[in-house]
Scaffold this active site. Structure first.
Site, PDB file in Angstrom:
ATOM      1  N   GLY A  84      17.431 -19.891   0.236  1.00 19.67           N
ATOM      2  CA  GLY A  84      16.355 -19.099   0.818  1.00 19.67           C
ATOM      3  C   GLY A  84      15.031 -19.829   0.690  1.00 19.67           C
ATOM      4  N   THR A  86      10.487 -19.210   1.348  1.00 20.33           N
ATOM      5  CA  THR A  86       9.375 -18.302   1.664  1.00 20.33           C
ATOM      6  C   THR A  86       8.357 -19.063   2.517  1.00 20.33           C
ATOM      7  OG1 THR A  86       8.344 -18.945  -0.434  1.00 20.33           O
ATOM      8  CG2 THR A  86       9.532 -16.853  -0.417  1.00 20.33           C
ATOM      9  N   ASP A  88       4.800 -17.535   3.062  1.00 18.32           N
ATOM     10  CA  ASP A  88       3.989 -16.333   2.898  1.00 18.32           C
ATOM     11  C   ASP A  88       2.663 -16.391   3.658  1.00 18.32           C
ATOM     12  OD1 ASP A  88       5.994 -15.693   1.104  1.00 18.32           O
ATOM     13  OD2 ASP A  88       4.730 -15.742  -0.683  1.00 18.32           O
ATOM     14  N   GLN A 141       6.377  -6.274   0.081  1.00 17.07           N
ATOM     15  CA  GLN A 141       5.407  -7.118  -0.621  1.00 17.07           C
ATOM     16  C   GLN A 141       4.385  -7.642   0.381  1.00 17.07           C
ATOM     17  OE1 GLN A 141       4.798  -7.838  -3.879  1.00 17.07           O
ATOM     18  NE2 GLN A 141       3.013  -8.870  -3.013  1.00 17.07           N
ATOM     19  N   GLY A 143       2.033  -9.947   2.309  1.00 18.16           N
ATOM     20  CA  GLY A 143       2.145 -11.397   2.487  1.00 18.16           C
ATOM     21  C   GLY A 143       3.570 -11.852   2.755  1.00 18.16           C
ATOM     22  N   TYR A 147       9.781 -12.414   4.835  1.00 16.01           N
ATOM     23  CA  TYR A 147      10.757 -12.506   3.735  1.00 16.01           C
ATOM     24  C   TYR A 147      11.376 -11.133   3.449  1.00 16.01           C
ATOM     25  CZ  TYR A 147      12.386 -13.845  -1.006  1.00 16.01           C
ATOM     26  OH  TYR A 147      13.130 -14.105  -2.136  1.00 16.01           O
ATOM     27  N   PRO A 177      17.220  -9.821  -7.157  1.00 15.94           N
ATOM     28  CA  PRO A 177      16.474 -10.308  -8.315  1.00 15.94           C
ATOM     29  C   PRO A 177      14.984 -10.001  -8.193  1.00 15.94           C
ATOM     30  CG  PRO A 177      17.846 -12.051  -7.357  1.00 15.94           C
ATOM     31  CD  PRO A 177      17.819 -10.917  -6.386  1.00 15.94           C
ATOM     32  N   GLY A 178      14.376  -9.800  -9.345  1.00 21.85           N
ATOM     33  CA  GLY A 178      12.922  -9.759  -9.402  1.00 21.85           C
ATOM     34  C   GLY A 178      12.413 -11.171  -9.596  1.00 21.85           C
ATOM     35  N   TYR A 179      11.173 -11.280 -10.051  1.00 23.07           N
ATOM     36  CA  TYR A 179      10.561 -12.609 -10.168  1.00 23.07           C
ATOM     37  C   TYR A 179      11.249 -13.428 -11.254  1.00 23.07           C
ATOM     38  CZ  TYR A 179       7.008 -11.124  -6.944  1.00 23.07           C
ATOM     39  OH  TYR A 179       6.354 -10.700  -5.809  1.00 23.07           O
TER      40      TYR A 179
END
Ligand code: NAP
Length: 241
Positions: A84, A86, A88, A141, A143, A147, A177-179
């Site tokens: 994957g 991003t 942003d 989220q 920005g 994504y 998953p989180g960060y």
């Protein structure tokens, strides 16, 4: 030798942790990557896991890549769609190229890989697919319209494919998953990380890639056949869907 597992984007970050964990658990693992030869070669040398370069957003490249992996290791029984990217920006500044790149790499890839691998899984009556989505698919989220759209698309895809193949011994699950401490998150400015992101995480820290890999190992086990169509959050309590 254990079952054959392919991890897309399996040479860095979360994918690398998943590939290592699978290898340590006895699976025969292949790791795909997109273009960073240096990182991939270092990973292969260190782990002994064979690495395969192709662009997961390109269907024909995926077909060639899958054929190469299967020629080397045998039919793919476990697929981890992890690759994957991003790109942003707030929507009013997002270019069509930024939108398309993320949809192509993060979502088209899931169609490409599953479309190629699912017929063999159906024939053999066994398969495990884990799609690596994101907490931002569930909570949104700023920005990240591109994504979040791609990652939320993965969840709908997961539930639909899970229904199609449930009777064939194949499970399809998503994790969100989180960060997590990887290059992707290291690209976030430190001020944003410390002042905006960390305060939202009740556990009070970023995840380690190994903590995500642990959940994947659980989902791909032969004994996990009754878990399908699920979305497993691994986010330190940041968002409880
Ligand atoms: N890190 C986080 O906090 C977080 C949170 C939630 C979800 N996620 C998701 O978890 C997954 C892994 O993230 P990460 O942070 O580990 O990312 P990362 O460190 O940036 O690694 C990405 C991996 O994907 C590969 N890749 C990128 N584009 C590709 C393409 N077109 N074709 C084939 N491989 C490609 C990369 O290959 P190269 O090395 O060749 O570039 C690399 O192996 C992603 O789907 C991400 O959206 C991450």
């Amino acid at each position: 030798m254990g079952r054959v597992a392919l991890v897309t984007g399996g040479t860095r970050g979360i994918g690398a942790a998943i590939a290592r964990a699978l290898k340590d658990a006895g699976y025969a693992v292949a790791a795909n990557f997109g273009g960073n030869e240096e990182a991939a070669n270092a990973f292969a040398e260190e782990t002994g896991i064979p690495v395969y370069r192709w662009d997961v957003s390109d269907y024909d490249a995926c077909a060639e890549g899958v054929a190469r992996v299967e020629a080397d290791l045998g039919p793919i029984e476990i697929l981890i769609n992890n690759a994957g990217i991003t790109r942003d920006a707030f929507l009013h500044k997002m270019t069509p190229e930024m939108w398309r790149a993320v949809i192509a790499v993060d979502l088209d890839s899931v169609f490409n890989m599953c479309r190629l691998i699912i017929p063999g899984m159906r024939e053999r009556g066994f398969g495990r697919i884990v799609n690596v989505s994101s907490v931002n698919a569930q909570k949104g989220q700023m920005g990240q319209t591109n994504y979040a759209a791609a990652k939320a698309g993965m969840i709908g895809f997961t539930k639909s494919l899970a229904q199609e193949v449930a009777a064939k011994g194949i499970t399809v699950n998503a994790i969100t998953p989180g960060y997590c401490e990887t290059d992707m998150v290291r690209a976030v400015p430190e001020k944003v990380l410390n002042e905006r992101i960390l305060p939202q995480i009740p556990v009070g820290r970023l995840a380690q890639p190994e903590e995500i890999a642990r959940a994947v190992l659980f989902l791909v086990d032969d004994d996990a056949g009754f878990i399908t169509g699920a979305t497993l959050a691994i986010n330190g309590g940041q968002y409880m869907a």
